[in-house]
Design a protein around this motif. Structure first.
Motif, PDB file in Angstrom:
ATOM      1  N   GLY A  83     -60.948 -80.496  46.810  1.00 23.47           N
ATOM      2  CA  GLY A  83     -61.288 -81.868  47.202  1.00 23.47           C
ATOM      3  C   GLY A  83     -60.857 -82.926  46.212  1.00 23.47           C
ATOM      4  O   GLY A  83     -61.161 -84.104  46.413  1.00 23.47           O
ATOM      5  N   ILE A  84     -60.145 -82.529  45.154  1.00 23.18           N
ATOM      6  CA  ILE A  84     -59.725 -83.476  44.119  1.00 23.18           C
ATOM      7  C   ILE A  84     -58.286 -83.904  44.348  1.00 23.18           C
ATOM      8  O   ILE A  84     -57.456 -83.127  44.821  1.00 23.18           O
ATOM      9  N   ASP A  85     -57.988 -85.141  43.983  1.00 18.88           N
ATOM     10  CA  ASP A  85     -56.642 -85.697  44.107  1.00 18.88           C
ATOM     11  C   ASP A  85     -55.621 -84.741  43.502  1.00 18.88           C
ATOM     12  O   ASP A  85     -55.778 -84.260  42.380  1.00 18.88           O
ATOM     13  N   ARG A 132     -71.498 -80.177  50.113  1.00 13.75           N
ATOM     14  CA  ARG A 132     -72.453 -79.966  49.040  1.00 13.75           C
ATOM     15  C   ARG A 132     -72.774 -81.289  48.362  1.00 13.75           C
ATOM     16  O   ARG A 132     -71.875 -82.027  47.957  1.00 13.75           O
ATOM     17  N   THR A 133     -74.056 -81.556  48.215  1.00 11.82           N
ATOM     18  CA  THR A 133     -74.494 -82.817  47.629  1.00 11.82           C
ATOM     19  C   THR A 133     -73.961 -82.986  46.219  1.00 11.82           C
ATOM     20  O   THR A 133     -73.492 -84.069  45.837  1.00 11.82           O
ATOM     21  N   ASP A 134     -74.024 -81.918  45.411  1.00 11.35           N
ATOM     22  CA  ASP A 134     -73.566 -82.043  44.026  1.00 11.35           C
ATOM     23  C   ASP A 134     -72.073 -82.315  43.952  1.00 11.35           C
ATOM     24  O   ASP A 134     -71.613 -83.106  43.118  1.00 11.35           O
ATOM     25  N   TRP A 135     -71.286 -81.696  44.836  1.00  8.37           N
ATOM     26  CA  TRP A 135     -69.852 -81.962  44.850  1.00  8.37           C
ATOM     27  C   TRP A 135     -69.571 -83.409  45.223  1.00  8.37           C
ATOM     28  O   TRP A 135     -68.694 -84.057  44.634  1.00  8.37           O
ATOM     29  N   SER A 184     -67.541 -88.729  43.524  1.00 13.96           N
ATOM     30  CA  SER A 184     -67.711 -90.169  43.325  1.00 13.96           C
ATOM     31  C   SER A 184     -67.483 -90.547  41.861  1.00 13.96           C
ATOM     32  O   SER A 184     -66.925 -91.607  41.569  1.00 13.96           O
ATOM     33  N   TRP A 185     -67.900 -89.670  40.940  1.00 12.64           N
ATOM     34  CA  TRP A 185     -67.643 -89.929  39.522  1.00 12.64           C
ATOM     35  C   TRP A 185     -66.156 -89.831  39.208  1.00 12.64           C
ATOM     36  O   TRP A 185     -65.603 -90.661  38.472  1.00 12.64           O
ATOM     37  N   LEU A 186     -65.493 -88.829  39.761  1.00 12.63           N
ATOM     38  CA  LEU A 186     -64.083 -88.622  39.464  1.00 12.63           C
ATOM     39  C   LEU A 186     -63.210 -89.728  40.056  1.00 12.63           C
ATOM     40  O   LEU A 186     -62.124 -90.006  39.534  1.00 12.63           O
ATOM     41  N   ASN A 187     -63.671 -90.346  41.120  1.00 10.81           N
ATOM     42  CA  ASN A 187     -62.906 -91.455  41.706  1.00 10.81           C
ATOM     43  C   ASN A 187     -62.790 -92.641  40.753  1.00 10.81           C
ATOM     44  O   ASN A 187     -61.920 -93.497  40.921  1.00 10.81           O
ATOM     45  N   GLU A 188     -63.660 -92.679  39.742  1.00 15.48           N
ATOM     46  CA  GLU A 188     -63.612 -93.747  38.752  1.00 15.48           C
ATOM     47  C   GLU A 188     -62.565 -93.478  37.666  1.00 15.48           C
ATOM     48  O   GLU A 188     -62.258 -94.365  36.868  1.00 15.48           O
TER      49      GLU A 188
END
Length: 257
Positions: free
Chosen positions: A58-60, A26-29, A34-38
């Protein structure tokens, strides 16, 4: 239709509804990841309308994952993925004592009777300087403006509220929020975003917009994969999908107070 009636319909739906295929991204995911990786690891994140927990998966795993989900079979799947289900409806947010560093909600706000109250409820469970991330259809998208009330997105019965980025800017201050970022996207799978598919869907929607009887006639002939209309004749007049249109947006709010 009352909220109780809608809730009953959501609860009775197939537990595979709204779940992306194994190969589909999903594009929005992907944008949110990418935002959460920051972010520093170890944050607490709540997904309102988490369904089977596919996004949170999909989150750490160093972060604590929470969810709100009305569909019990979907909620059970989320629990098996390590999601702590803390409510079964977004109305339950009002009674929560917890707060979260990040609150997400994908394609849910359009199902609320009062989108401003929904956004305020998300803000109430977000920590100061935390973030709220939502996605929904964009009522200011060019395709939507062209089609007006005949646009496929606004003819879905359970879609009750339609917003846009300008609305988000307008109500943000009332919710103690600030719009930090907005991105626009299409919900179509990448494989479908070819020039040929975009042209095809555009032409079909233009026909429906200006000469709907031609599309009705084509469907009666069984064209466009609409042979199901023999069983459900009401579909003869249903609006065509426009999945390749860039008619959705994702907005990132920052909690100010």
């Amino acid at each position: 239709m009352s909220k109780e009636h809608l809730d009953a319909l959501y609860c009775s739906g197939n537990d595979e509804n709204w779940t992306p295929g194994k190969e589909e991204k999903r594009t929005d995911w992907e944008i949110v990841y990418s935002w959460l990786n920051e972010k520093p690891s170890g944050y607490h994140i709540l997904d309102v309308g988490c369904f089977g927990g596919e996004f949170l998966r999909g989150i750490d795993n160093s972060s604590k994952k929470f969810g709100v989900e009305i569909h019990q079979q979907a909620a059970s799947r989320a629990r098996k993925l390590g999601v702590d289900i803390i409510g079964n409806d977004f109305d339950s947010l009002d009674s929560l004592k917890q707060q979260f560093h990040i609150v997400t909600s994908f394609d849910v706000i359009e199902h609320s009777f009062d989108p401003k109250s929904f956004l305020k409820a998300l803000a109430n469970v977000t920590t100061r300087d935390g973030e709220i991330i939502i996605t929904t259809g964009n009522s200011h998208a060019a395709s939507w403006k062209l089609m007006g009330s005949r646009y496929w997105y606004c003819t879905i019965g359970e879609h009750l509220s339609f917003i846009n980025p300008e609305w988000c800017e307008y109500v943000a201050h009332e919710c103690g929020l600030q719009v930090a970022e907005v991105q626009y996207f299409s919900h179509a799978q990448r494989a479908r975003l070819s020039i040929a598919n975009k042209i095809k869907e555009t032409m079909i929607n233009l026909v429906y917009r200006f000469t709907p009887f031609l599309l009705r006639f084509a469907r009666k002939l069984g064209l466009g994969g609409k042979t199901i209309t023999a069983q459900f004749p009401e579909l003869l007049d249903s609006p065509p999908i426009w999945s390749t249109a860039r008619d959705h947006f994702i907005v990132r709010f920052k909690k100010l107070s």
